[in-house]
Write an enzyme that holds these catalytic residues in place. Structure first.
Site, PDB file in Angstrom:
ATOM      1  N   LYS A  39     -87.716  39.662 -33.415  1.00 34.58           N
ATOM      2  CA  LYS A  39     -87.505  38.407 -32.693  1.00 34.58           C
ATOM      3  C   LYS A  39     -87.549  37.260 -33.702  1.00 34.58           C
ATOM      4  O   LYS A  39     -88.403  37.258 -34.602  1.00 34.58           O
ATOM      5  CB  LYS A  39     -88.618  38.267 -31.653  1.00 34.58           C
ATOM      6  CG  LYS A  39     -88.516  37.049 -30.754  1.00 34.58           C
ATOM      7  CD  LYS A  39     -89.607  37.088 -29.682  1.00 34.58           C
ATOM      8  CE  LYS A  39     -89.516  35.898 -28.726  1.00 34.58           C
ATOM      9  NZ  LYS A  39     -90.511  35.967 -27.643  1.00 34.58           N
TER      10      LYS A  39
ATOM     11  N   SER B 163     -88.879  35.421 -23.184  1.00 34.07           N
ATOM     12  CA  SER B 163     -88.087  34.870 -24.263  1.00 34.07           C
ATOM     13  C   SER B 163     -87.711  35.914 -25.314  1.00 34.07           C
ATOM     14  O   SER B 163     -86.953  35.618 -26.220  1.00 34.07           O
ATOM     15  CB  SER B 163     -88.872  33.742 -24.933  1.00 34.07           C
ATOM     16  OG  SER B 163     -90.030  34.252 -25.572  1.00 34.07           O
TER      17      SER B 163
ATOM     18  N   SER C 253     -92.972  37.098 -21.664  1.00 31.26           N
ATOM     19  CA  SER C 253     -91.815  37.183 -22.562  1.00 31.26           C
ATOM     20  C   SER C 253     -91.534  38.586 -23.094  1.00 31.26           C
ATOM     21  O   SER C 253     -90.504  38.814 -23.717  1.00 31.26           O
ATOM     22  CB  SER C 253     -91.973  36.219 -23.740  1.00 31.26           C
ATOM     23  OG  SER C 253     -91.702  34.916 -23.306  1.00 31.26           O
TER      24      SER C 253
END
Ligand SMILES: *[C@@H]1O[C@H](CO)[C@@H](O)[C@H](O)[C@H]1NC(C)=O
Ligand SMILES: *[C@@H]1O[C@H](CO)[C@@H](O)[C@H](O)[C@H]1NC(C)=O
Ligand SMILES: *[C@@H]1O[C@H](CO)[C@@H](O)[C@H](O)[C@H]1NC(C)=O
Ligand SMILES: *[C@@H]1O[C@H](CO)[C@@H](O)[C@H](O)[C@H]1NC(C)=O
Ligand SMILES: *[C@@H]1O[C@H](CO)[C@@H](O)[C@H](O)[C@H]1NC(C)=O
Length: 600
Positions: free
Chosen positions: A237, A309, A326
């Site tokens: 990420k 996210s 997330s």
């Protein structure tokens, strides 16, 4: 508001003298009495400096006769702090104190720690401990014993290779049926083909990938095999820093940021021989799925978004993060297996920070077994993250699930309950019992204030005006300016009460329940408890096109365990996946069937 209207500090010498006189004699009750010398005295001196010094100095001076606009404004604003019970003279004194003491102190501290955004430096001294065990169990620090896989054969199609598990791919590499460079090429081709459709990739790290793959291949040639991640491609990420490549945090403001920091999680994966192929989408500043380049889609239904996210990670295989939902939301939406780890299990050094007491890193994979392999590689303490610890997670491959009692909530997927029951697990209906009603707002207050502390400068410089989704962080972080420190602490005390109640009522070894229920997401994160996200099926999309489609809606459940018991959640997820194949299904990303005209 960046410049003080009048110089406040340092005080000119005459005022300092006045201060020492005042603090020994005429200090007004409450105005500086009992406060530390420098600041208490400074406060009184300030109010005097505002006045004609020839006037008599007495307690009455704090209630000047003329209507003071500052006091009126302060009085009006106190209702936003739920504290509008002060009379005018107290408000006057508070106004002076705020100007004299608070504001300079705020500025001093900001200068020390808040000039850089993102919370990468200067972690807080207040460290949240998620463990429920009283004795400080020292982890035995040995790695999990992975199941033996024999007779794995290299499939002919790239696509089939891409859907093999880490353990299987590892076996192909170990037995030299495929090189890491070949594998890397397969995954890079897929990232380049599907990345633009799903909008899940920020940076492809080709050069680094081929370099690391070659190193992995060379090591193997020398007879050195590092374990199941040796030569395996993965993504991170894009809130996780890798030197020489951009770390964008998904945000327009930081689109070109390069951090010369090697995140702990990257370091650990590198040392296992794994190969970084991409920095994957994070929603902007790790919120939802909207980022500076677009909005990440659900591979199972590209008309739908991935949620966030950890949007890119969910749409790939990799490491993501969760503050509140997330990992669980995008994993559920995108139908992958993921683990939200016990708070503190994976060190966050080199990772953008939202909330130091909530942020966690965890794996997104094709199966629970793979999640265990990745967890084993990335867990452990790192000096850069004071919350990280050697969590005493046991080997998930050696849990006797027949010894476990597992609860199921009303929202559990019953197939999981039945499968585990058939495998000899004792299943019982279950409900967490807690009285704290404000779980969601405790999460909100904690996360927003912590985030604002890490993006203080960003907001001051009005970068929130450039934020990709104006109704998200900008609104929450402006509101967070108005949360008083005392109510932030009350929220932490309420959180403590919640944790005690959850601990008390956690009378099973694990429980199965909805993984996207917001109350449970907030609760799980405030407590720091792990959850394995497990795909449990696919159903038709809501309004399919007339001609039919291969797009699907995923169904998912969560297996929750007490803090430090990630191995229990993983063991149950592995048991379920050992006899089901929901996790093995493949989305039809750009091949939606003849009747579906959504082609991108
Ligand atoms: C405010 O309250 C304090 C303490 O009760 C009192 O001494 C003071 O006179 C009050 N001031 C006004 C303006 O009412
Ligand atoms: C524990 O593992 C870490 C990382 O693999 C290693 O550096 C350390 O020396 C180990 N500690 C012990 C006591 O074995
Ligand atoms: C739930 O918790 C409350 C307060 O702690 C307690 O009085 C009650 O007996 C508990 N209920 C159950 C079903 O355990
Ligand atoms: C925080 O609370 C507000 C208002 O209740 C809500 O709109 C917002 O979505 C919450 N934030 C998150 C991340 O859930
Ligand atoms: C899980 O929670 C989400 C969000 O509240 C809801 O939409 C979904 O229907 C729930 N699933 C089950 C099985 O209860």
């Amino acid at each position: 508001m960046r410049e003080p209207r009048r110089p406040l500090l340092p005080l000119p010498l005459p005022h300092l003298l006045l201060v020492s006189l005042l603090s020994s004699s005429a200090a007004a009750p409450g105005a500086g009495a009992g406060a530390p010398p420098r600041t208490g005295g400074g406060g009184v001196a300030r109010s005097i400096a505002d006045m004609d010094t020839k006037e008599a100095v007495s307690a009455k001076d704090v209630s000047r006769k003329e209507p003071i606009s500052g006091v009126i404004a302060l009085k009006a604003s106190m209702k936003y702090f739920d504290a509008d019970f002060f009379n005018d003279s107290k408000l006057r004194e508070m106004e002076d104190g705020a100007k004299e003491f608070n504001v300079p102190a705020f500025r001093d501290n900001r200068k020390l720690v808040a000039l850089e955004n993102g919370g990468l430096h200067n972690p807080s001294a207040l460290v949240f401990k998620s463990s429920w065990s009283d004795e400080s169990k020292i982890s035995e620090n040995k790695s999990f014993q992975y199941p033996h896989t024999s007779s794995v054969h290299r499939p002919s199609k790239d696509e089939d290779i891409a859907f093999m598990s880490i353990i299987e791919l590892g076996e192909l590499i170990r037995t030299k049926q495929v090189t890491s460079r070949e594998l890397t090429a397969v995954f890079l081709r897929r990232l380049k083909r599907y990345g633009p459709i799903i909008e899940s990739v920020i940076t492809i790290t080709d050069d680094l990938a081929y370099k690391q793959a070659k190193e992995a291949d060379d090591l193997l040639e020398q007879g050195k095999y590092l374990g199941p991640l040796h030569g395996i491609p993965y993504g991170l990420k894009d809130i996780i820093a890798v030197p020489e490549y951009k770390t964008t945090w998904g945000s327009r403001t930081f689109e070109n940021q390069i951090l010369d920091v090697e995140a702990s999680v990257y370091k650990r994966l590198k040392s296992t021989g794994a190969v970084l192929v991409a920095k994957l989408v994070t929603g902007s500043l790790a919120y939802d799925d909207i980022w500076f380049g677009g909005r990440t889609r659900n591979p199972w239904n590209i008309e739908e978004f991935s949620t966030g996210s950890s949007a890119g990670p969910a749409a790939s295989t990799s490491a993501g993060s969760e503050t509140a939902g997330s990992i669980t939301y995008p994993a559920a939406r995108c139908g992958v297996t993921a683990l939200r780890t016990t708070f503190g299990t994976v060190a966050r050094t080199g990772v953008m920070s939202i909330s130091e007491s909530l942020d966690k890193l965890g794996p997104f994979c094709r199966s629970a077994i793979d999640c265990a392999v990745v967890l084993d590689a990335i867990r452990g303490k790192d000096a850069g993250d004071p919350s990280s610890r050697e969590v005493a997670i046991e080997d998930p491959f050696h849990v006797d699930i027949r010894q476990l009692t597992v609860g199921y909530l009303d929202s559990a997927e019953m197939e999981v309950v039945h499968v585990l029951s058939a495998k000899g697990v004792k299943l019982v209906p279950f409900k967490l019992n807690y009285t704290v009603q404000s779980v969601q707002s405790i999460l909100n207050i904690t996360m927003d204030v912590d985030m604002l502390a890490h993006f203080d400068n960003w907001q001051r410089e009005r970068h929130d005006d450039d934020y990709e989704a104006q109704d998200q962080w900008p609104v929450e972080l402006r509101r967070a300016r108005l949360i008083p420190a005392v109510d932030y602490i009350q929220a932490q005390r309420a959180r403590g009460k919640l944790i005690r109640e959850v601990r008390e009522s956690f009378t099973v070894d694990a429980f199965i329940g909805n993984v996207t229920d917001w109350e449970l997401v907030c609760l799980g994160n405030l407590v720091g408890m792990p959850v394995a996200v497990v795909p449990t099926g696919l159903k038709s999309i809501k309004n399919p096109p007339e001609g039919g489609t291969r797009r699907r809606t995923t169904v998912t459940t969560g297996i929750y365990a007490p803090p430090d018991h990630d191995h229990v959640a993983l063991a149950l997820a592995m048991a379920y996946q050992s006899v089901t194949d929901h996790h093995k299904q493949r989305p039809a990303i750009d091949d939606l069937g003849p009747g579906d005209d959504i082609q991108r």
